[in-house]
Structures are given as C-alpha cells and as structure tokens.
Design a protein around this motif. Structure first.
Motif, PDB file in Angstrom:
ATOM      1  N   ARG A   2       0.824  -1.206   0.000  1.00  0.00           N
ATOM      2  CA  ARG A   2       0.000   0.000   0.000  1.00  0.00           C
ATOM      3  C   ARG A   2       0.861   1.261   0.000  1.00  0.00           C
ATOM      4  O   ARG A   2       0.531   2.242  -0.670  1.00  0.00           O
ATOM      5  CB  ARG A   2      -0.922   0.002   1.228  1.00  0.00           C
ATOM      6  N   GLY A   3       1.954   1.259   0.768  1.00  0.00           N
ATOM      7  CA  GLY A   3       2.792   2.455   0.866  1.00  0.00           C
ATOM      8  C   GLY A   3       3.328   2.893  -0.485  1.00  0.00           C
ATOM      9  O   GLY A   3       3.306   4.080  -0.825  1.00  0.00           O
ATOM     10  N   GLU A   4       3.813   1.926  -1.265  1.00  0.00           N
ATOM     11  CA  GLU A   4       4.327   2.266  -2.597  1.00  0.00           C
ATOM     12  C   GLU A   4       3.206   2.748  -3.502  1.00  0.00           C
ATOM     13  O   GLU A   4       3.395   3.666  -4.299  1.00  0.00           O
ATOM     14  CB  GLU A   4       5.040   1.058  -3.211  1.00  0.00           C
ATOM     15  N   GLY A   5       2.036   2.111  -3.397  1.00  0.00           N
ATOM     16  CA  GLY A   5       0.896   2.568  -4.190  1.00  0.00           C
ATOM     17  C   GLY A   5       0.514   3.995  -3.862  1.00  0.00           C
ATOM     18  O   GLY A   5       0.203   4.798  -4.757  1.00  0.00           O
ATOM     19  N   GLU A   6       0.559   4.348  -2.568  1.00  0.00           N
ATOM     20  CA  GLU A   6       0.239   5.721  -2.165  1.00  0.00           C
ATOM     21  C   GLU A   6       1.285   6.707  -2.689  1.00  0.00           C
ATOM     22  O   GLU A   6       0.957   7.823  -3.086  1.00  0.00           O
ATOM     23  CB  GLU A   6       0.141   5.800  -0.644  1.00  0.00           C
ATOM     24  N   ARG A   7       2.548   6.290  -2.688  1.00  0.00           N
ATOM     25  CA  ARG A   7       3.601   7.150  -3.249  1.00  0.00           C
ATOM     26  C   ARG A   7       3.367   7.374  -4.739  1.00  0.00           C
ATOM     27  O   ARG A   7       3.513   8.491  -5.245  1.00  0.00           O
ATOM     28  CB  ARG A   7       4.977   6.516  -3.015  1.00  0.00           C
ATOM     29  N   GLU A   8       3.005   6.300  -5.430  1.00  0.00           N
ATOM     30  CA  GLU A   8       2.760   6.422  -6.868  1.00  0.00           C
ATOM     31  C   GLU A   8       1.579   7.350  -7.146  1.00  0.00           C
ATOM     32  O   GLU A   8       1.654   8.222  -8.032  1.00  0.00           O
ATOM     33  CB  GLU A   8       2.487   5.050  -7.486  1.00  0.00           C
ATOM     34  N   VAL A   9       0.491   7.206  -6.402  1.00  0.00           N
ATOM     35  CA  VAL A   9      -0.679   8.061  -6.605  1.00  0.00           C
ATOM     36  C   VAL A   9      -0.319   9.514  -6.337  1.00  0.00           C
ATOM     37  O   VAL A   9      -0.703  10.426  -7.095  1.00  0.00           O
ATOM     38  CB  VAL A   9      -1.839   7.607  -5.694  1.00  0.00           C
ATOM     39  N   GLY A  10       0.437   9.767  -5.264  1.00  0.00           N
ATOM     40  CA  GLY A  10       0.873  11.128  -4.971  1.00  0.00           C
ATOM     41  C   GLY A  10       1.747  11.699  -6.070  1.00  0.00           C
ATOM     42  O   GLY A  10       1.619  12.873  -6.445  1.00  0.00           O
ATOM     43  N   PHE A  11       2.638  10.854  -6.606  1.00  0.00           N
ATOM     44  CA  PHE A  11       3.536  11.302  -7.683  1.00  0.00           C
ATOM     45  C   PHE A  11       2.746  11.644  -8.939  1.00  0.00           C
ATOM     46  O   PHE A  11       2.962  12.699  -9.552  1.00  0.00           O
ATOM     47  CB  PHE A  11       4.550  10.196  -7.975  1.00  0.00           C
ATOM     48  N   ARG A  12       1.828  10.785  -9.311  1.00  0.00           N
ATOM     49  CA  ARG A  12       1.036  11.035 -10.513  1.00  0.00           C
ATOM     50  C   ARG A  12       0.176  12.292 -10.351  1.00  0.00           C
ATOM     51  O   ARG A  12       0.045  13.084 -11.287  1.00  0.00           O
ATOM     52  CB  ARG A  12       0.161   9.818 -10.830  1.00  0.00           C
ATOM     53  N   SER A  13      -0.386  12.481  -9.156  1.00  0.00           N
ATOM     54  CA  SER A  13      -1.200  13.681  -8.946  1.00  0.00           C
ATOM     55  C   SER A  13      -0.339  14.935  -8.990  1.00  0.00           C
ATOM     56  O   SER A  13      -0.769  15.984  -9.471  1.00  0.00           O
ATOM     57  CB  SER A  13      -1.954  13.599  -7.607  1.00  0.00           C
ATOM     58  N   GLY A  14       0.916  14.825  -8.496  1.00  0.00           N
ATOM     59  CA  GLY A  14       1.816  15.973  -8.517  1.00  0.00           C
ATOM     60  C   GLY A  14       2.256  16.367  -9.914  1.00  0.00           C
ATOM     61  O   GLY A  14       2.579  17.535 -10.161  1.00  0.00           O
ATOM     62  N   LEU A  15       2.278  15.404 -10.847  1.00  0.00           N
ATOM     63  CA  LEU A  15       2.681  15.705 -12.229  1.00  0.00           C
ATOM     64  C   LEU A  15       1.491  15.924 -13.156  1.00  0.00           C
ATOM     65  O   LEU A  15       1.678  16.207 -14.342  1.00  0.00           O
ATOM     66  CB  LEU A  15       3.547  14.569 -12.784  1.00  0.00           C
ATOM     67  N   ARG A  16       0.271  15.810 -12.595  1.00  0.00           N
ATOM     68  CA  ARG A  16      -0.907  15.996 -13.434  1.00  0.00           C
ATOM     69  C   ARG A  16      -0.903  17.404 -14.034  1.00  0.00           C
ATOM     70  O   ARG A  16      -0.679  18.381 -13.352  1.00  0.00           O
ATOM     71  CB  ARG A  16      -2.178  15.775 -12.612  1.00  0.00           C
ATOM     72  N   GLY A  17      -1.130  17.474 -15.312  1.00  0.00           N
ATOM     73  CA  GLY A  17      -1.135  18.766 -15.999  1.00  0.00           C
ATOM     74  C   GLY A  17       0.224  19.175 -16.525  1.00  0.00           C
ATOM     75  O   GLY A  17       0.344  20.176 -17.233  1.00  0.00           O
ATOM     76  N   SER A  18       1.281  18.406 -16.184  1.00  0.00           N
ATOM     77  CA  SER A  18       2.628  18.760 -16.659  1.00  0.00           C
ATOM     78  C   SER A  18       2.867  18.298 -18.094  1.00  0.00           C
ATOM     79  O   SER A  18       3.799  18.758 -18.756  1.00  0.00           O
ATOM     80  CB  SER A  18       3.691  18.127 -15.751  1.00  0.00           C
TER      81      SER A  18
END
Length: 333
Positions: A195-211
């Motif tokens: 779960r921890g890695e999945g949460e990191r991935e979701v946070g990363f993707r949301s942080g790059l959304r729109g880039s």
C-alpha cells in the motif's frame, strides 16, 4: 472517579487537597496556572506509574518484514540501537525477514509467532495478511504496521511517512529539475500489493498531473537488483524519451547500471531511504536526492506504541513522520 487519589495528586504538586478537588471537578475560582500545575502533577504520576510497570519487565517484540535486505539490515540496526533506551524494561527483538514471497507466506509467518508482546510489520495489503493480523490482535498481541499499511485490519497504529505526500514531493522536485525539458519519467515499484508504494505512486502522478509528462511504470521486482535491472532495461529501450526516475521501490543500483549500459543520461533521480546502497549512490552523484525518514525514531515510536498497548507507557498520538529531503550536502552520519 479519577485514576489517582486527590491526596496523591496534592502531594505531587504541593497544593491543598481542596484546590486539587476544585480543579478535578472543574469548579470556578482557580487560576489557570494552578490548573496547569495539577495537570503536570498528573502527567508526572503517569510517568512514575509507567516506570514501575517497566522496571525489569521483559518484552519480546517480533519484527516481520518482506523487504530487500539492504532495508531490513538498516531497520534491524535501528531497532537494536533503540532497545536499551527502554530501560529499566528489558525489550528483546526477534527478526523474521525475507526479500520476496507471497501474502500467504507472510500470513504463515504471523501465524507461527508465539509468546510475543507485539509485532512490527511491513507486509502486503492483502486480505489474508489482514486476517492474520486480526487473529494476532484478538489473541492479545498488538501489531504496528511500518512504512506500508494494512489499513483494513485491527492493527493498532501505522508508523512511517505520509506516503502520498512523499510522492507529491518527488513530483515537485522532478518537475522543477527538468524544467522545460520534455523528458518522460520512469517510476520503479517493488510490488503493487504494498500500500505504501501505491500511495507514493498516486501522490507522484497527482503531482505531475497537468505537466504533460509521460510516466512509465515498472513493477514486481521486489526491489531486487537483478530483476529490477532487467525491467528497467526493457523500459528504457522501449521509451527513449525517459530522462528521469522516481523510485518508491528501490533497486536503484540496478537502475543506474541500466542507464549506463545504454549510454543514457538520467537527469533527475529521486529515491527513498538512506540504506547503504543509496548513501553510496548519493555520494557518487548518481542520485539527485533521497526522501528519508529517521529509522531510529521510527523504531523507537513503534516500540513505544507496543509498550503503551500493554499500559507500560502512556499512550500518545501517532502521526505520519515528516519526510526529509537528503542531498550529498546534508547526508546524516
């Protein structure tokens, strides 16, 4: 009825029993500074009671982890360094560590634990693991999840960083460093059931959304170098536009080798955890930054939570620990 007698609290803080009684019952006519003295006296009595409970008592704590050896070695050293800090209690740790395997293997390892006062667990977020956790807790053995949660279980606390926030931090750093360069980004996960890695991935993707940046994912390496190198080589060959890496799952020495074997430049590389491999890569300039949390502080908190479950220490709130951004210039010794 209060857990301490009025006379006991009055002796501790040096006030009259009548004054303490007014504070405990919320009556008017008492200065705030006096109320604060009574609260402090109660806190001091709690500490004294805890010391009496701890005195010479033995606690056996099991650390159960599926993780690459480089991380388990670092966390084992952190736990062993913190155990003496709980004197006059005598805590001991047993370690159950392996690098790859199934949720069934984790559940079996948990089922074999006997005579434990608590478990620190890094494991897959799978129903059979949650069931094994619940059986332990029902038998009186508290479980603390570490770095990655098993949220739908009866575990008593999660200790570790805010994984979603760490992923967003990584995205911010990658995007700032790349600037106007249109590079794609490789994200390397050890296994999606954590779960921890999945949460990191979701946070990363949301942080790059729109880039507008493409994100290429590789997973199921268990963070093991040989497997990760093969997966990364394949991704790099299929995506010549990759110029940056975010690694929630480890295996970073292998990722660096894959780039070098193809003569490719990695402009930005954000990794997690200051294990021996990442320290060496950071010093050599192969990593840009490492997102880290203090393993000894984590170990200390996890042990405290377990002892608090046995009422040997006062309970305290458990919140995600802040992530540290480590460069070669602020590398802890």
């Amino acid at each position: 009825m209060h857990r301490y007698k009025v006379r006991e609290i009055a002796q501790q803080c040096g006030l009259s029993e009548a004054t303490v009684d007014r504070v405990l019952n919320g009556r008017p006519g008492v200065r705030e500074s006096t109320r604060a003295e009574v609260r402090q006296a109660i806190a001091d009595l709690d500490k004294q009671r805890a010391q009496l409970r701890l005195n010479g008592r033995r606690y056996l704590i099991d650390v159960v982890m599926q993780t690459p050896q480089r991380f388990s070695d670092a966390f084992r050293a952190a736990v062993e360094a913190e155990l003496p800090a709980f004197a006059p209690a005598v805590p001991r740790a047993r370690f159950h560590l392996w690098e790859s395997g199934s949720a069934a293997q984790t559940a079996e390892a948990l089922a074999r634990i006997k005579g434990s006062h608590g478990v620190i667990l890094k494991a897959q977020d799978e129903p059979e693991v949650a069931d094994a956790v619940n059986r332990l807790v029902a038998s009186g053995v508290p479980v603390v999840t570490y770095t990655t949660d098993v949220a739908n279980s009866d575990r008593c606390a999660y200790v570790g960083i805010d994984n979603h926030g760490a992923g967003q931090t990584a995205a911010f750093l990658v995007d700032q460093w790349l600037g106007q360069q249109p590079s794609a980004v490789l994200i390397t996960l050890s296994r999606t059931v954590f779960r921890g890695e999945g949460e990191r991935e979701v946070g990363f993707r949301s942080g790059l959304r729109g880039s507008g940046r493409q994100i290429v994912e590789v997973s199921d390496s268990d963070g093991i170098d040989a497997t990760n190198e093969r997966l990364v080589l394949d991704a790099l060959q299929r995506h010549p536009e990759i110029g940056a890496v975010y690694s929630p799952g480890g295996g970073n020495t292998a990722t660096v080798r894959a780039f070098e074997s193809l003569g490719r430049a990695c402009r930005v590389f954000v990794a997690h955890d200051l294990d021996a491999d990442n320290r060496a890569l950071l010093r050599a300039g192969k990593l840009s930054v490492v997102l880290h949390n203090d393993l000894r502080a984590d170990a200390r908190l996890a042990i405290r939570v377990i002892l608090a479950q046995h009422r040997a220490l006062p309970e305290e709130p458990v919140r995600p620990t802040p992530v540290q951004v480590i460069t070669p210039y602020n590398l802890p010794s």
